[in-house]
Write a protein that holds these residues in place. Structure first.
Motif, PDB file in Angstrom:
ATOM      1  N   ASP A 118      48.486  81.407   9.866  1.00 52.21           N
ATOM      2  CA  ASP A 118      48.068  81.154   8.487  1.00 52.21           C
ATOM      3  C   ASP A 118      49.292  81.149   7.579  1.00 52.21           C
ATOM      4  O   ASP A 118      50.098  82.067   7.608  1.00 52.21           O
ATOM      5  N   SER A 147      49.088  80.460   4.125  1.00 58.52           N
ATOM      6  CA  SER A 147      48.683  80.379   2.730  1.00 58.52           C
ATOM      7  C   SER A 147      49.645  81.123   1.803  1.00 58.52           C
ATOM      8  O   SER A 147      49.965  80.651   0.714  1.00 58.52           O
ATOM      9  N   ALA A 148      50.117  82.287   2.243  1.00 64.03           N
ATOM     10  CA  ALA A 148      51.018  83.060   1.384  1.00 64.03           C
ATOM     11  C   ALA A 148      52.301  82.282   1.121  1.00 64.03           C
ATOM     12  O   ALA A 148      52.785  82.205  -0.016  1.00 64.03           O
ATOM     13  N   GLU A 149      52.839  81.670   2.177  1.00 62.24           N
ATOM     14  CA  GLU A 149      54.066  80.889   2.019  1.00 62.24           C
ATOM     15  C   GLU A 149      53.832  79.678   1.124  1.00 62.24           C
ATOM     16  O   GLU A 149      54.683  79.313   0.309  1.00 62.24           O
ATOM     17  N   ALA A 165      51.751  79.350  -1.287  1.00 62.99           N
ATOM     18  CA  ALA A 165      51.701  79.757  -2.694  1.00 62.99           C
ATOM     19  C   ALA A 165      53.116  79.972  -3.231  1.00 62.99           C
ATOM     20  O   ALA A 165      53.435  79.599  -4.362  1.00 62.99           O
ATOM     21  N   GLU A 177      45.874  84.061  -6.479  1.00 61.42           N
ATOM     22  CA  GLU A 177      45.857  83.108  -5.367  1.00 61.42           C
ATOM     23  C   GLU A 177      46.200  83.811  -4.052  1.00 61.42           C
ATOM     24  O   GLU A 177      45.555  83.611  -3.031  1.00 61.42           O
ATOM     25  N   GLN A 178      47.226  84.657  -4.126  1.00 58.58           N
ATOM     26  CA  GLN A 178      47.617  85.352  -2.903  1.00 58.58           C
ATOM     27  C   GLN A 178      46.518  86.295  -2.425  1.00 58.58           C
ATOM     28  O   GLN A 178      46.292  86.446  -1.231  1.00 58.58           O
ATOM     29  N   ASN A 204      44.037  84.262  -0.739  1.00 60.42           N
ATOM     30  CA  ASN A 204      44.549  83.903   0.584  1.00 60.42           C
ATOM     31  C   ASN A 204      44.328  85.026   1.587  1.00 60.42           C
ATOM     32  O   ASN A 204      43.906  84.800   2.716  1.00 60.42           O
ATOM     33  N   GLN A 241      40.692  85.254   2.453  1.00 64.27           N
ATOM     34  CA  GLN A 241      40.264  84.193   3.365  1.00 64.27           C
ATOM     35  C   GLN A 241      40.707  84.500   4.790  1.00 64.27           C
ATOM     36  O   GLN A 241      39.928  84.399   5.731  1.00 64.27           O
ATOM     37  N   PHE A 242      41.937  84.915   4.936  1.00 68.66           N
ATOM     38  CA  PHE A 242      42.440  85.265   6.270  1.00 68.66           C
ATOM     39  C   PHE A 242      41.639  86.441   6.818  1.00 68.66           C
ATOM     40  O   PHE A 242      41.239  86.446   7.985  1.00 68.66           O
ATOM     41  N   THR A 279      49.061  88.896   4.433  1.00 69.17           N
ATOM     42  CA  THR A 279      49.338  87.836   3.459  1.00 69.17           C
ATOM     43  C   THR A 279      50.228  88.326   2.322  1.00 69.17           C
ATOM     44  O   THR A 279      51.227  87.689   1.979  1.00 69.17           O
TER      45      THR A 279
END
Lengths: 395, 301, 304, 249
Positions: free
Chosen positions: A204, A206-208, A210, C6-7, C10, C13-14, C252
């Motif tokens: 995953d 997503s953090a990167e 963002a 947002e984080q 994220n 979601q994970f 995350t």
């Protein structure tokens, strides 16, 4: 007593099992040891390379350079220790003098020294580690693909050429990743606004993503091999970042497998490669047609490297008529690189790593078939070797 | 008889011109040493460590890093490797031994993963490329460059460790350790501070794995991060279970069979993992006490 | 600010995706006492079958159902053929046997689908992004959060309100009592195992459009899943939920902020790579801290 | 010196809302057997677990001689001389009977961090272990695996283990549980025989055994000690009859 008997029978059995593959066949054919990665997530790279290599043998109906050959393939499972074990089996038991096949540098770094110290030859189809390019070069070690940094240097050059001002660079947090980023920086002189290192087993991003969005760059380069890059690209597109950033990639992250796996997400991606499906050389056209005909899938750089490796070996085998005991003659013949490479001009530098051209490419939609295809755009680097060769003192 | 076979192997291999045998068996002996050390805590202490590769790696990296700094005397480097692994085991053990069962499995895995990711990230130690050794360490009177000499050193150290471990599990200390495996409450009620006993066993096992790692570095003349990977830890466990828990010698058979099978099947077919999986499955479902139980001719009951 | 939100989204979601896997794993452990390493293989199967179905033109929902169904079916077979024989065995035997299943599953999938990663697209209607409160977030990821939470809610209802749920709860702590009630334990086990497999299949199918669908994908996420259920406390669905969210968030947010936080205190190059290293081990540190503090996880169940 | 070896004051323990020990006080003296009775779920075993150190009390003190042991762990208390037997037999199943007792002998010795000599041939362990087995009548079964012993034999082995610890205080959790009539008789005789040398706390449902062994009886109901005194006093105490004996008829 019975227990001892059973135990020793078992022990013998294990030994003979381990060795029995060797008793299978005797020469005439010249044995070539191919240690490669066929299992694990990276298995498809080894498969392509092996199939490309085999294609060259099939062209000659079981021969290379007129010499009957037998390729013994074994899977290293992406474990350096396994690769090493296979190499010693090939060396000591099968008395193999000619090796090839390794995909990953961490495996190559363990295997190659053993092979060349034993006086055997290693011709690398996919890995050109810096450790073996400079001071650690060896007269029996040849690399057909590239020095590991060069694909990234080419990509940096292309990013520079495309006029991208601010870049984000991404690579896994391991040596190969750091080397890649260093290679990229060597030729890219714009601003790198964010440098992101990911985990090796990450799924995953997503953090990167963002962080990337927040960095406000206008381009991105990433070196994420295989599945890592596929996951990343899918999520990158999903996040809508492709609309604002140019994606410039080394060939590992942009080849036909990747395009097949990500579909439309690959559209408009930029990249660099030392080989392209649409290079207009006769040898390449022949290779591409035959490869698709035989394996029913699009060729990749790995496949072309396997094929070129076999062709190089063929040229040298022809020169010594298959007699590897004429090591000096065989080596000299390899150095000459007297073969038609699928990528056009090809010669070896002083460290026996390639000097070759690098191409820029782009993913475009074929107007007729609507399929996404990698198309060459131009040459981005000409007759390029590597920065380590100066330190190589070949003996 | 197995021992006689092991001693006779190098000359036999020389006569039959099969130097590869020595090489293969050296590899088996080294990994068997790590497996035996794991059996000490799994089989006798009931401490299922899923992070044994960490000590193996620390042992190996100690050798390689010392060599990097020019220290190649085996009599310094090997003990240093053992001590380094033991110290790590002491730290991990102190933090982990309060947990039991699957929690213990997972916390040992967690620490091993930390070691793994550290090794991957430290560029001075080669990162994921690994770290080569220019030459094997120097041992007085013995030339380790000779494969046969290395073979006998490995064999000797394996036997010595098995003897030590066998002595240990039969001693007063071992009685407490084994007692705690089956009934920790009872051992506490008798007045044994079981934590200390388990910790000592854990450290001894870590030291054993560290020694194995050191020998591996000498054998391979290379250390790499996969020495610390969780799949490596898993392989050690498979060797122990395959050989039969709590038999020490069984772990050696387990190592031999696993490596032998891997090597044979991989030479035989590209889909060797499928076959290996099927064989392991059959063994675990039908040979309840492992290979050693079968070899010893015991009834599975 | 919106970046922080947002984080967190994220991480959420994970986390819920890990929960889909963790729920099945923890149920199987809680009720049958079996450690199933091959749980990740069911997830892989779900992804492959969903991708195949979508590739043959099946609509997205149908493809997900196909993946989930295939995983459930494989789960039933796995339970009947192998897992059933492991109930009374030591954990170690279970580890070895299910490890063998991983090898078989990986090679089996490689033979059936090849080694090349397989493609599955995000369904057209969900490709875009949604903007709310100054924050742009991919629609598909929102769907994943919603789907994960919906499954969690469904599980909660199933466990707390239905007869099957009652049996599952009772089975986790009082096996003999359940048997005494005249319930066919063998059948209950098969059903629970299939349920766990189904959830794993759902996770695989839902993630297939944003991940590389390839051999070995199960093991990548398996360790995270184990971390989640161990942190939460084995056998507890609530624990698995909290554990999964914790793992998702820590992983995350670690990747998001550790490198940033290091920047002022370390040289840039060092901060980047050290930060990458630290965020890679963040969840392991989390697990170690939790277990040192609470040796049986955050929500220990009964006495086992 | 008063003979009180173990003294409990104001002991309190609750699991959530469930109070299992409610301001409990009791004493055990050398040469005396103090029986603890009460209906199921009264908190007897949890009380014993607190005395042995397996469960930490919420409040109150436990003194051993003139030492406060409230915060010590079970192993530390055992080393001081508090031994216990378990309600559900807790022996090392794959050791022989003699091994099990030898462990207890070993526990008494200064250290067990001895790594070299084989414990199986250590006369300093084996002789006292065998003596303890002979004393409970298990001499002929010394080399039998503990798990192969009959239930009654396992109960005797539990006792032999406790004896071999040579404790000052012996905490017995239902030693008669699951024994037949003859076995119970033998067990009672054995306990009488060792009583003079130790302070004994006995949890027991078998009223015959309590009558024969106990010098003092404390009745625990819902974590609360409702009465304490001689067996005869207790037997006739109306509160006890109501709460406990009445149930038995």
């Amino acid at each position: 007593m019975l227990t001892f008997a059973r135990a020793s029978v078992a022990a013998l059995l294990v030994l003979s099992l381990a060795g029995s593959a060797a008793f299978a066949a005797d020469p005439p054919p010249l044995k070539i040891g191919m240690i490669t990665t066929l299992s694990t997530a990276g298995g498809y790279l080894g498969e392509d390379m092996r199939d490309g290599f085999q294609l060259a043998i099939d062209e000659e109906h079981g021969k290379l350079g007129g010499v009957p050959v037998q390729v013994i393939v074994e899977d290293d499972g992406l474990k350096p220790a396994n690769g090493k074990q296979i190499a010693s089996k090939f060396l000591l038991q099968d008395k193999i003098q000619l090796f090839t096949g390794i995909i990953y540098s961490n495996v190559a770094l363990q295997v190659v020294p053993d092979v060349v110290e034993a006086g055997a030859f290693y011709v690398s189809p996919n890995s050109g580690p810096s450790q073996l390019a400079g001071k650690g070069c060896n007269k029996n070690f040849f690399v057909v693909s590239w020095q590991n940094d060069t694909p990234h240097e080419a990509t940096g050059q292309y990013a520079q050429y495309l006029g991208i001002k601010k870049m984000v660079v991404v690579a896994p947090n391991y040596t190969t990743g750091k080397d890649a980023i260093n290679g990229f920086k060597r030729t890219y002189h714009g601003q790198i606004v964010e440098e992101i290192y990911t985990a090796l087993d990450q799924t995953d991003y997503s953090a990167e993503l963002a962080r990337i969005r927040a960095a406000n760059a206008d381009g991105i380069y990433y070196f994420l091999p295989g599945g890592l890059g596929i996951s990343f690209l899918k999520q990158f597109t999903q996040a809508g970042l492709k609309k604002t950033m140019k994606v410039v990639l080394p060939e590992f992250s942009l080849e036909n497998h990747v395009i097949g796996a990500v579909g439309n997400d690959a559209e408009d991606l930029y990249g660099t490669a030392h080989w392209l499906e649409d290079l207009p050389f006769a040898a390449n056209k022949k290779f591409v047609t035959e490869y698709i005909g035989k394996y029913h899938r699009e060729p990749t750089p790995y496949a072309s490297q396997g094929y070129d490796t076999a062709k190089l070996i063929a040229s040298a085998l022809r020169a010594v008529n298959g007699d590897l005991s004429k090591a000096d003659a065989f080596r000299a013949a390899l150095r000459k690189a007297d073969f038609q490479s699928t990528r056009g001009a090809f010669k070896f530098g002083p460290n026996q790593y390639p000097i070759q051209d690098w191409y820029s490419m782009k993913v475009v939609r074929d107007p007729k078939t609507q399929k996404l295809q990698l198309r060459g755009v131009g040459k981005i680097m000409r007759d390029t070797g590597d920065v380590y060769s100066g330190a190589c003192k070949m003996t | 008889m197995t021992l006689a076979l092991l001693i006779a192997l190098p000359p036999l291999a020389a006569v039959l011109d099969q130097p590869f045998w020595v090489n293969t068996v050296t590899r088996i002996l080294i990994l068997a040493l790590a497996a035996v050390s794991l059996d000490l805590i799994v089989g006798y202490g009931g401490l299922v460590s899923f992070g044994h590769a960490a000590y193996f790696a620390v042992g190996g990296y100690t050798i390689a890093v010392l060599a990097q700094h020019g220290i190649d005397a085996a009599l310094i480097a090997w003990p240093a490797a053992v001590v380094a692994a033991a110290v790590l085991a002491a730290i991990v053990g102190t933090l982990s031994l309060r947990t039991t069962g699957i929690f213990f499995i997972m916390i040992t895995l967690a620490f091993a993963q930390m070691v793994f990711f550290t090794l991957v990230a430290v560029k001075a130690w080669g990162g994921n490329d690994g770290l080569p050794l220019d030459a094997r360490s120097v041992l007085p009177l013995v030339n380790l460059r000779d494969p046969n000499a290395l073979y006998f050193v490995c064999l000797g150290l394996l036997l010595a460790f098995v003897a030590l471990a066998a002595q240990l599990v039969e001693s007063r200390f071992g009685m407490v350790l084994r007692g705690a495996r089956s009934s920790e409450r009872r051992m506490l009620a008798l007045g044994f501070p079981t934590f200390r006993y388990k910790l000592v066993a854990f450290v001894v096992a870590g030291a054993g794995a560290g020694l194995a790692g050191a020998l591996w570095a000498e054998y391979a003349r290379f250390v790499s991060t996969d020495m610390a990977s969780w799949t490596r830890s898993g392989e050690f466990l498979v060797m122990v279970i395959l050989g039969g828990l709590g038999s020490l010698v069984g772990a050696i058979y387990g190592a031999a069979v696993l490596l032998g099978l891997e090597s044979f099947l991989a030479g035989f077919t590209e889909h060797w993992m499928l076959l290996l999986g099927a064989i392991l499955l059959v063994v675990v479902l039908f040979a309840k006490r492992g290979l050693y139980g079968w070899l010893a001719g015991a009834n599975d009951g | 600010m919106s970046l922080a939100i947002e984080q967190i989204l994220n991480g959420l979601q994970f986390g819920v995706m890990i929960f889909l896997l963790a729920a099945g794993l923890t149920l199987v452990f809680g009720i049958m006492g079996v450690i199933n390493l091959a749980h990740g293989s069911l997830y892989m199967l779900g992804a492959f079958v969903a991708a195949s179905a979508a590739g043959r033109g099946a609509p997205f929902v149908l493809a997900v159902l196909a993946g989930a169904g295939a995983a459930a079916l494989a789960g039933v077979v796995m339970e009947l053929v192998v897992i059933r024989r492991l109930y009374r065995r030591e954990h170690l035997d279970q580890v070895l046997a299910t490890f063998a299943l991983i090898l078989i599953a990986n090679d089996g999938v490689a033979i059936a689908w090849g080694k090349t990663p397989v493609r599955m697209d995000v369904p057209g209607a969900l490709t875009g992004a949604v903007t709310f409160a100054g924050l742009t977030y991919p629609t598909y990821r929102l769907l994943l959060i919603a789907a994960g939470l919906a499954v969690a809610a469904g599980l909660y209802v199933l466990i707390s309100r239905t007869r099957l749920g009652m049996l599952i709860r009772a089975g986790a702590t009082h096996r003999e009592t359940v048997a005494a009630l005249g319930v066919d334990i063998a059948k209950l086990n098969t059903i629970v195992f299939a349920l766990g497999a189904l959830l794993a299949g759902v996770a695989g199918a839902l993630l297939a459009p944003i991940l590389a669908v390839q051999v070995g994908m199960g093991e990548q996420i398996l360790i995270l899943t184990f971390v989640a259920i161990v942190v939460g406390g084995l056998g507890s669905i609530r624990g698995a939920f909290i554990g999964a969210l914790l793992v998702g968030l820590v992983d995350t947010l670690g990747r998001a902020y550790i490198p940033v936080l290091l920047k002022p205190v370390a040289a840039p190059a060092l901060a980047d790579s050290l930060g990458g290293g630290l965020s890679a081990i963040a969840i392991y540190v989390l697990m170690a801290i939790v277990l040192v503090w609470k040796p049986r996880g955050l929500f220990p169940v009964g006495s086992r | 010196m008063a003979d009180t070896v173990l003294a409990v004051r104001g002991l309190r323990k609750a699991f959530g809302a469930l109070v299992v020990s409610d301001d409990v006080a009791l004493e055990v003296r050398t040469g005396e057997c103090h029986a603890l009775i009460g209906p199921n779920g009264a908190g007897k075993t949890t009380l014993l677990a607190q005395l042995a150190g397996e469960v930490a009390p919420d409040a109150g003190t436990i003194r051993f001689g003139d030492r406060d042991v409230t915060r010590l762990g079970p192993d530390a208390r055992a080393r001081l001389g508090i031994a216990r037997s378990f309600q559900i037999t807790t022996i090392v199943a794959d050791f022989t009977a003699e091994d099990n007792v030898a462990l207890a002998v070993q526990a008494r010795a200064a250290t067990s961090m001895r790594f070299w000599r084989s414990a199986a041939r250590d006369a300093a362990l084996r002789d006292p272990a065998r003596a303890a087995l002979v004393r409970v009548g298990l001499g002929p079964r010394a080399n039998t695996r503990a798990s192969d012993l009959a239930h009654g034999e396992q109960r005797l082995l539990e006792l032999a283990i406790a004896l071999a610890q040579e404790p000052a205080v012996l905490l017995l959790d239902e030693p008669m549980a699951g024994l037949g009539h003859d076995e119970s008789r033998a067990m009672i005789a054995l306990l009488r025989e060792i009583k003079p040398a130790v302070a004994m706390l006995l949890i027991e449902h078998d009223m015959q055994a309590v009558a024969e062994l106990a010098d003092r009886v404390t009745v625990l109901v819902a974590g609360h000690a409702i009465a304490s005194g001689s067996y005869e006093t207790i037997r006739t105490d109306p509160r006890v009859r109501e709460a406990y004996l009445g149930d038995d008829g």
